[in-house]
Scaffold this motif. Structure first.
Motif, PDB file in Angstrom:
ATOM      1  N   VAL A 164       0.866  -1.174   0.000  1.00 45.55           N
ATOM      2  CA  VAL A 164       0.000   0.000   0.000  1.00 45.55           C
ATOM      3  C   VAL A 164       0.905   1.228   0.000  1.00 45.55           C
ATOM      4  CG1 VAL A 164      -1.879   1.239   1.130  1.00 45.55           C
ATOM      5  CG2 VAL A 164      -1.688  -1.247   1.409  1.00 45.55           C
ATOM      6  N   CYS A 165       0.912   1.957  -1.106  1.00 42.25           N
ATOM      7  CA  CYS A 165       1.710   3.185  -1.196  1.00 42.25           C
ATOM      8  C   CYS A 165       0.757   4.365  -1.069  1.00 42.25           C
ATOM      9  CB  CYS A 165       2.449   3.237  -2.523  1.00 42.25           C
ATOM     10  SG  CYS A 165       3.580   1.848  -2.772  1.00 42.25           S
ATOM     11  N   ALA A 166       1.021   5.271  -0.126  1.00 36.81           N
ATOM     12  CA  ALA A 166       0.024   6.275   0.232  1.00 36.81           C
ATOM     13  C   ALA A 166       0.613   7.666   0.384  1.00 36.81           C
ATOM     14  CB  ALA A 166      -0.684   5.875   1.531  1.00 36.81           C
ATOM     15  N   SER A 167      -0.281   8.651   0.217  1.00 40.19           N
ATOM     16  CA  SER A 167      -0.051  10.030   0.622  1.00 40.19           C
ATOM     17  C   SER A 167      -1.308  10.410   1.399  1.00 40.19           C
ATOM     18  CB  SER A 167       0.156  10.927  -0.615  1.00 40.19           C
ATOM     19  OG  SER A 167       0.471  12.250  -0.242  1.00 40.19           O
ATOM     20  N   TRP A 168      -1.385   9.914   2.620  1.00 43.99           N
ATOM     21  CA  TRP A 168      -2.619   9.890   3.409  1.00 43.99           C
ATOM     22  C   TRP A 168      -2.956  11.281   3.929  1.00 43.99           C
ATOM     23  CZ3 TRP A 168      -5.816   5.855   3.575  1.00 43.99           C
ATOM     24  CH2 TRP A 168      -6.816   5.801   4.544  1.00 43.99           C
TER      25      TRP A 168
END
Length: 281
Positions: A164-168
């Motif tokens: 899971v690659c995120a920019s939360w």
């Protein structure tokens, strides 16, 4: 297999971001990692004109990432932007390195909490996985983590590790939701969840001023039975985790949720195995 999480803050400066990728990938390689996972939007942070920086998968940015992955002998997974439809972009993951080449376009767009990703991004239409040394990795991006069916589809395609690659986006309860969701997806699928978020920009001196999702940090690795194997703080950091892949089979013997799952049709009734779409209602 050793997996590295590179929790970074990307900016609008593609050259600086590429330098971050090189530095973190080299450190991960030196620590014995076979794969290093970077966040969503590694190429360029949200809040910038993405259509101006988007490049195809055979463009300069991707070629340079491939070259450094080959040079360092490590698989890198990171977020970039590729051309989409009607002037929009696609929110893309590129996985590349020795024996690996795969890409994934984000399926579930973040039209939530006052942010409309679909204004600038074209949604993807299919899952993506890659295999390294007999281990299948499923790909997902940020808001995707709220949708269990994607992770089950990756597991059905053989994934024992879901990335899971995120920019939360930050906000009330958002960090807590992030932590709950990545643990839930591990338990849904009895897979390892390797979740890499952008570092909290406040920890780097540039806090968000609007609803633009820039990151909360707290990247983590979760076991197939929901145990936290690693959890990073809010600021930029690199960590390496040694995954015992035998845990997946052990978890699936104890908790066979994938084998026990029953499909529910749109009429609310259990669908017989092998039923056609028409028979399913």
């Amino acid at each position: 297999m050793k997996i590295a999480l590179a929790q970074i803050n990307s900016t609008a400066d593609l050259e600086a971001n590429l330098g971050l990728v090189r530095d973190q990938a080299a450190r991960a390689r030196d620590a014995g990692a076979a794969v290093v996972v970077f966040p969503e939007a590694t190429m360029c942070a949200f809040g910038n004109p993405l259509a101006e920086v988007a490049q195809p998968l055979d463009g300069d940015w991707a070629r340079r990432i491939r070259a450094l992955s080959a040079e360092l002998g490590i698989v890198t997974v990171h977020g970039m932007f590729t051309p989409g439809e009607d002037g929009r972009v696609r929110n893309t993951l590129l996985a590349t390195g020795p024996g690996v080449e795969a890409s994934y376009d984000k399926i579930h767009l973040y039209d939530a909490y006052g942010f409309a990703e679909s204004d600038a991004v074209t949604a993807g239409g299919s899952i993506a996985t890659f295999e390294l040394d007999g281990v299948v990795f499923g790909l997902s991006i940020c808001y995707d983590v709220r949708f269990p069916d994607l992770f089950r589809a990756n597991a059905a395609a053989g994934a024992t590790v879901n990335l899971v690659c995120a920019s939360w986006g930050d906000g009330p309860d958002k960090a807590e939701q992030w932590e709950a969701l990545i643990r839930a997806r591990a338990l849904d699928t009895t897979t390892f969840i390797v979740a890499c978020d952008q570092a909290d920009p406040a920890a780097s001196g540039r806090p968000a001023t609007d609803s633009t999702p820039l990151g909360v940090g707290r990247s983590a690795v979760i076991s197939p039975l929901g145990r936290t194997l690693a959890c990073l703080p809010q600021g930029p950091e690199l960590t390496v985790v040694d995954l015992d892949l035998a845990e997946v089979e052990q978890a699936r013997r104890k908790l066979p949720v994938l084998a026990n799952a029953r499909r529910i049709g749109p009429d609310g009734r259990v669908v017989a195995p092998g039923a056609t779409e028409a028979e399913a209602g």
